[in-house]
Design a protein around this motif. Sequence first.
Motif, PDB file in Angstrom:
ATOM      1  N   VAL A  64      -9.456  46.964  68.870  1.00 25.37           N
ATOM      2  CA  VAL A  64     -10.880  46.129  69.339  1.00 25.37           C
ATOM      3  C   VAL A  64     -11.317  46.609  70.673  1.00 25.37           C
ATOM      4  O   VAL A  64     -10.607  46.482  71.498  1.00 25.37           O
ATOM      5  N   GLY A  65     -12.665  47.097  70.600  1.00 17.80           N
ATOM      6  CA  GLY A  65     -13.025  47.326  71.900  1.00 17.80           C
ATOM      7  C   GLY A  65     -12.931  48.991  72.225  1.00 17.80           C
ATOM      8  O   GLY A  65     -13.586  49.303  73.175  1.00 17.80           O
ATOM      9  N   GLY A  66     -12.242  49.628  71.506  1.00 18.02           N
ATOM     10  CA  GLY A  66     -11.780  51.175  71.764  1.00 18.02           C
ATOM     11  C   GLY A  66     -13.015  51.901  71.325  1.00 18.02           C
ATOM     12  O   GLY A  66     -14.102  51.307  70.790  1.00 18.02           O
ATOM     13  N   SER A  67     -12.974  53.086  71.489  1.00 16.73           N
ATOM     14  CA  SER A  67     -13.855  54.262  70.918  1.00 16.73           C
ATOM     15  C   SER A  67     -13.064  55.274  70.396  1.00 16.73           C
ATOM     16  O   SER A  67     -11.976  55.694  70.389  1.00 16.73           O
ATOM     17  N   LEU A  68     -13.915  56.101  69.381  1.00 15.21           N
ATOM     18  CA  LEU A  68     -13.697  57.119  68.813  1.00 15.21           C
ATOM     19  C   LEU A  68     -14.825  58.184  68.741  1.00 15.21           C
ATOM     20  O   LEU A  68     -15.975  57.731  68.733  1.00 15.21           O
ATOM     21  N   ARG A  69     -14.563  59.457  68.602  1.00 13.69           N
ATOM     22  CA  ARG A  69     -15.863  60.271  68.045  1.00 13.69           C
ATOM     23  C   ARG A  69     -15.631  61.178  67.013  1.00 13.69           C
ATOM     24  O   ARG A  69     -14.518  61.958  66.922  1.00 13.69           O
ATOM     25  N   LEU A  70     -16.477  60.880  66.077  1.00 15.27           N
ATOM     26  CA  LEU A  70     -16.356  61.575  64.814  1.00 15.27           C
ATOM     27  C   LEU A  70     -17.122  62.943  64.922  1.00 15.27           C
ATOM     28  O   LEU A  70     -18.371  62.890  65.456  1.00 15.27           O
ATOM     29  N   LEU A  83     -15.728  49.279  69.694  1.00  8.53           N
ATOM     30  CA  LEU A  83     -15.603  49.035  68.114  1.00  8.53           C
ATOM     31  C   LEU A  83     -14.803  47.515  67.675  1.00  8.53           C
ATOM     32  O   LEU A  83     -14.228  46.983  68.703  1.00  8.53           O
ATOM     33  N   LYS A  84     -15.375  47.238  66.555  1.00  2.53           N
ATOM     34  CA  LYS A  84     -14.879  45.800  66.050  1.00  2.53           C
ATOM     35  C   LYS A  84     -14.283  45.949  64.660  1.00  2.53           C
ATOM     36  O   LYS A  84     -14.372  46.927  64.071  1.00  2.53           O
ATOM     37  N   PRO A  85     -13.575  45.055  64.469  1.00  2.00           N
ATOM     38  CA  PRO A  85     -12.786  44.987  63.287  1.00  2.00           C
ATOM     39  C   PRO A  85     -13.933  45.267  61.765  1.00  2.00           C
ATOM     40  O   PRO A  85     -13.292  45.968  60.925  1.00  2.00           O
ATOM     41  N   GLU A  86     -14.951  44.932  61.867  1.00  3.47           N
ATOM     42  CA  GLU A  86     -15.881  45.345  60.776  1.00  3.47           C
ATOM     43  C   GLU A  86     -16.241  46.591  60.722  1.00  3.47           C
ATOM     44  O   GLU A  86     -16.877  46.891  59.862  1.00  3.47           O
ATOM     45  N   ASP A  87     -16.143  47.343  61.574  1.00  6.00           N
ATOM     46  CA  ASP A  87     -16.463  48.747  61.738  1.00  6.00           C
ATOM     47  C   ASP A  87     -15.446  49.453  61.086  1.00  6.00           C
ATOM     48  O   ASP A  87     -15.507  50.778  60.415  1.00  6.00           O
ATOM     49  N   THR A  88     -14.301  49.010  60.372  1.00  8.15           N
ATOM     50  CA  THR A  88     -13.225  49.467  59.728  1.00  8.15           C
ATOM     51  C   THR A  88     -13.806  50.114  58.429  1.00  8.15           C
ATOM     52  O   THR A  88     -14.430  49.272  57.697  1.00  8.15           O
ATOM     53  N   ALA A  89     -13.910  51.389  58.058  1.00  5.77           N
ATOM     54  CA  ALA A  89     -14.298  51.943  56.826  1.00  5.77           C
ATOM     55  C   ALA A  89     -13.928  53.416  56.811  1.00  5.77           C
ATOM     56  O   ALA A  89     -13.434  54.062  57.874  1.00  5.77           O
ATOM     57  N   VAL A  90     -14.208  53.836  55.722  1.00  2.00           N
ATOM     58  CA  VAL A  90     -14.150  55.415  55.526  1.00  2.00           C
ATOM     59  C   VAL A  90     -15.714  55.966  55.957  1.00  2.00           C
ATOM     60  O   VAL A  90     -16.844  55.371  55.386  1.00  2.00           O
ATOM     61  N   TYR A  91     -15.725  56.900  56.926  1.00  2.00           N
ATOM     62  CA  TYR A  91     -17.044  57.360  57.508  1.00  2.00           C
ATOM     63  C   TYR A  91     -17.356  58.738  56.718  1.00  2.00           C
ATOM     64  O   TYR A  91     -16.528  59.619  56.701  1.00  2.00           O
ATOM     65  N   TYR A  92     -18.601  59.061  56.240  1.00  2.00           N
ATOM     66  CA  TYR A  92     -19.149  60.063  55.694  1.00  2.00           C
ATOM     67  C   TYR A  92     -20.291  60.533  56.392  1.00  2.00           C
ATOM     68  O   TYR A  92     -21.161  59.802  56.836  1.00  2.00           O
ATOM     69  N   CYS A  93     -20.488  61.976  56.612  1.00  4.71           N
ATOM     70  CA  CYS A  93     -21.896  62.269  57.057  1.00  4.71           C
ATOM     71  C   CYS A  93     -22.470  62.900  55.655  1.00  4.71           C
ATOM     72  O   CYS A  93     -21.923  63.232  54.756  1.00  4.71           O
ATOM     73  N   HIS A  94     -23.748  63.137  55.930  1.00  2.00           N
ATOM     74  CA  HIS A  94     -24.705  63.658  54.526  1.00  2.00           C
ATOM     75  C   HIS A  94     -26.007  64.131  55.167  1.00  2.00           C
ATOM     76  O   HIS A  94     -26.456  63.571  56.314  1.00  2.00           O
ATOM     77  N   THR A  95     -26.620  64.900  54.402  1.00  2.00           N
ATOM     78  CA  THR A  95     -27.845  65.155  54.715  1.00  2.00           C
ATOM     79  C   THR A  95     -28.857  64.033  54.221  1.00  2.00           C
ATOM     80  O   THR A  95     -28.410  63.177  53.599  1.00  2.00           O
TER      81      THR A  95
END
Length: 121
Positions: free
Chosen positions: A14-20, A86-98
């Motif tokens: 929690v509170g951390g960062s990531l770059r997708l 980041l928060k626990p509720e941001d936990t998910a699979v992340y997708y990009c798309h047009t």
Amino acid sequence: QVQLVESGGGLVQVGGSLRLSCVASTRTFSTYAMGWFRQAPGKEREFVAGISSSGGSTYYADSVKGRFTISRDNAANTVFLQMNSLKPEDTAVYYCHTVRGTRPSPATDAWGQGTLVTVSS
């Protein structure tokens, strides 16, 4: 049709960062508005952030506004999502798309495998 490959997910506190990152296999990447979506366990896929084809305009879901930043590098056919605080509720699979607005566009005919983000408390 555009094909997309996401990467950069992982486990963060929690509170951390990531770059997708999301790399597109198309020569016309710079003509498409792009977006990020996410799907948490047991929930529907939801819009997270979008960016215009030139990168000059960005927009966000209220839940991530002020914490996430979408950007793109048209020379590298890549769209990014910088995620901070980041928060626990941001936990998910992340997708990009047009995208068209906040909805997926038919320029991409299939979702990629996505990248899993897990935020631990």
